[in-house]
Enzyme design. Structure first.
Site, short mmCIF file in Angstrom:
data_model
loop_
_atom_site.label_atom_id
_atom_site.label_comp_id
_atom_site.label_asym_id
_atom_site.label_seq_id
_atom_site.Cartn_x
_atom_site.Cartn_y
_atom_site.Cartn_z
N ASP A 58 19.99 -38.14 -30.97
CA ASP A 58 19.11 -37.23 -31.72
C ASP A 58 18.07 -36.68 -30.75
O ASP A 58 17.30 -37.45 -30.17
CB ASP A 58 18.46 -38.03 -32.85
CG ASP A 58 17.60 -37.18 -33.77
OD1 ASP A 58 17.17 -36.08 -33.36
OD2 ASP A 58 17.35 -37.63 -34.90
N ASN A 84 19.81 -25.27 -28.67
CA ASN A 84 20.58 -24.73 -29.79
C ASN A 84 20.48 -25.58 -31.05
O ASN A 84 20.49 -25.05 -32.16
CB ASN A 84 22.04 -24.61 -29.35
CG ASN A 84 22.98 -24.38 -30.50
OD1 ASN A 84 23.07 -23.28 -31.04
ND2 ASN A 84 23.70 -25.43 -30.91
N SER A 138 15.90 -17.17 -34.47
CA SER A 138 16.36 -16.72 -35.80
C SER A 138 15.52 -15.53 -36.21
O SER A 138 14.37 -15.39 -35.75
CB SER A 138 16.16 -17.86 -36.80
OG SER A 138 16.30 -17.39 -38.11
N LYS A 155 10.84 -22.12 -35.54
CA LYS A 155 11.59 -21.27 -34.61
C LYS A 155 10.64 -20.35 -33.84
O LYS A 155 10.84 -20.08 -32.66
CB LYS A 155 12.63 -20.43 -35.37
CG LYS A 155 13.84 -21.24 -35.83
CD LYS A 155 14.63 -21.78 -34.63
CE LYS A 155 16.04 -22.14 -34.98
NZ LYS A 155 16.77 -22.70 -33.83
N1 LIG Z 1 24.30 -20.06 -38.60
C1 LIG Z 1 23.47 -19.04 -38.72
O1 LIG Z 1 23.69 -18.11 -39.51
C2 LIG Z 1 22.24 -18.96 -37.83
C3 LIG Z 1 21.41 -17.84 -37.95
C4 LIG Z 1 20.28 -17.76 -37.12
C5 LIG Z 1 20.02 -18.76 -36.22
N2 LIG Z 1 20.85 -19.85 -36.14
C6 LIG Z 1 20.56 -20.86 -35.14
O2 LIG Z 1 21.72 -21.05 -34.35
C7 LIG Z 1 21.74 -22.38 -33.83
C8 LIG Z 1 23.10 -23.02 -34.10
O3 LIG Z 1 23.27 -23.08 -35.49
P1 LIG Z 1 24.69 -23.35 -36.16
O4 LIG Z 1 24.71 -22.51 -37.37
O5 LIG Z 1 25.74 -23.23 -35.12
O6 LIG Z 1 24.49 -24.87 -36.63
P2 LIG Z 1 25.55 -26.02 -36.97
O7 LIG Z 1 26.93 -25.50 -37.08
O8 LIG Z 1 24.95 -26.75 -38.11
O9 LIG Z 1 25.50 -26.95 -35.67
C9 LIG Z 1 24.31 -27.61 -35.31
C10 LIG Z 1 24.64 -28.57 -34.19
O10 LIG Z 1 23.43 -29.22 -33.79
C11 LIG Z 1 23.57 -30.65 -33.90
N3 LIG Z 1 22.26 -31.19 -34.23
C12 LIG Z 1 21.51 -30.94 -35.33
N4 LIG Z 1 20.37 -31.62 -35.26
C13 LIG Z 1 20.39 -32.33 -34.11
C14 LIG Z 1 19.49 -33.24 -33.49
N5 LIG Z 1 18.34 -33.58 -34.07
N6 LIG Z 1 19.83 -33.77 -32.28
C15 LIG Z 1 21.00 -33.44 -31.68
N7 LIG Z 1 21.88 -32.59 -32.23
C16 LIG Z 1 21.58 -32.04 -33.43
C17 LIG Z 1 24.62 -30.82 -35.01
O11 LIG Z 1 25.29 -32.08 -34.97
P3 LIG Z 1 24.71 -33.37 -35.78
O12 LIG Z 1 24.39 -32.90 -37.15
O13 LIG Z 1 25.80 -34.40 -35.69
O14 LIG Z 1 23.48 -33.80 -35.03
C18 LIG Z 1 25.58 -29.70 -34.62
O15 LIG Z 1 26.37 -30.07 -33.51
C19 LIG Z 1 20.57 -23.11 -34.50
O16 LIG Z 1 19.47 -23.11 -33.64
C20 LIG Z 1 20.26 -22.24 -35.71
O17 LIG Z 1 18.93 -22.37 -36.12
C21 LIG Z 1 21.96 -19.98 -36.92
#
Ligand SMILES: NC(=O)c1ccc[n+]([C@@H]2O[C@H](COP(=O)([O-])OP(=O)(O)OC[C@H]3O[C@@H](n4cnc5c(N)ncnc54)[C@H](OP(=O)(O)O)[C@@H]3O)[C@@H](O)[C@H]2O)c1
Length: 238
Positions: A58, A84, A138, A155
């Site tokens: 974590d 990320n 974001s 963010k």
């Molecule tokens: N998806 C969207 O539409 C969107 C839009 C704008 C911005 N974003 C940003 O894009 C980035 C990626 O998002 P995503 O949508 O690809 O998310 P995701 O599919 O939920 O993946 C998040 C990843 O981060 C890991 N993670 C979460 N908390 C963690 C922690 N405390 N320590 C270590 N690992 C951690 C998760 O695994 P575990 O849960 O096993 O830890 C997973 O591998 C993020 O920064 C998000 O805010 C996403």
């Protein structure tokens, strides 16, 4: 015979979504890639078939951040740090008035304090390679949507930390809004919606690779406004 040391990337949160898509793309191109996630089984399964180094843990825990720094030190330097991993905060998404007091700190720790601390701990390794930092941001960092306040403010804080770090160190640093993507995080934010209209995270990867390739001035960028890279940042001999 000349040998080229492949570049090294550390991408936080690489078991899912954008982090996994980017880790796979850089691995395919011959980079050395390190990533993490809290769920060790999901991380191992996600990285099967790649040479990506998965370090379960974590990012909010100091010991885990120290492990990541040790792994990167052992690899001899860092060319690219991608902050990320992220939390949406308490789910379902809710107005600030419905946050428990401790939940504010938890969101800021996961999305800003911990990644900022990891970035600072990697200063030496990044400077050794004139590396760069990409903080995944974001639209909520600059827009004020109801129920997105804790996430959006954290963010915005990450953007400030990453871009101030660039100003202080001279390293190239970017805050990148990837836009909506079809990922587990997006589904968690909109549990009752069909999110199949959102692009896959793989569509954002060539735009991040373009930043790495072109090294524009440090600053905040919208992924949709970055012309995608047509190369895979291939490493000679990979
Ligand atoms: N998806 C969207 O539409 C969107 C839009 C704008 C911005 N974003 C940003 O894009 C980035 C990626 O998002 P995503 O949508 O690809 O998310 P995701 O599919 O939920 O993946 C998040 C990843 O981060 C890991 N993670 C979460 N908390 C963690 C922690 N405390 N320590 C270590 N690992 C951690 C998760 O695994 P575990 O849960 O096993 O830890 C997973 O591998 C993020 O920064 C998000 O805010 C996403």
């Amino acid at each position: 015979m000349t040998t080229t040391t492949p570049p090294t990337a550390l991408i936080t949160g690489g078991s899912s979504g954008l982090g996994l898509a980017l880790a796979r793309a850089l691995d395919d191109a011959g980079w050395i890639v390190v990533t993490d996630a809290r769920d060790a089984d999901r991380l191992r399964t996600a990285l099967e078939g790649t040479t990506v180094h998965g370090v379960p843990g974590d990012i909010a825990e100091a010991n885990h951040r120290a492990d990541l720094v040790d792994v990167v030190s052992g690899l001899g330097g860092l060319d690219l740090l991608v902050l990320n991993s992220s939390t949406l905060g308490p789910l379902p998404m809710r107005p600030l008035a419905q946050y428990e007091p401790l939940e504010f700190g938890e969101v800021f720790r996961a999305n800003a304090g911990a990644p900022g601390s990891l970035m600072v701990a990697l200063t030496g390794q990044l400077q050794q390679r004139a590396g760069m930092v990409i903080g995944i941001s974001s639209d909520a960092a600059v827009q004020h949507y109801e129920t997105w306040g804790g996430y959006g403010a954290s963010k915005a804080a990450l953007d400030h930390l990453v871009l101030t770090f660039g100003a202080e160190t001279g390293l190239a640093t970017y805050a990148v809004d990837p836009g909506d993507m079809r990922t587990p995080m997006q589904q968690a934010a909109f549990p009752d919606e069909d999110i199949s209209d959102r692009p896959l995270p793989e569509a954002v990867v060539p735009r991040l690779l373009a930043l790495v390739d072109r090294r524009p001035p440090s600053g905040r960028y919208l992924a949709a406004e970055i012309a995608p890279s047509t190369t895979r940042l291939e490493v000679a001999g990979a």
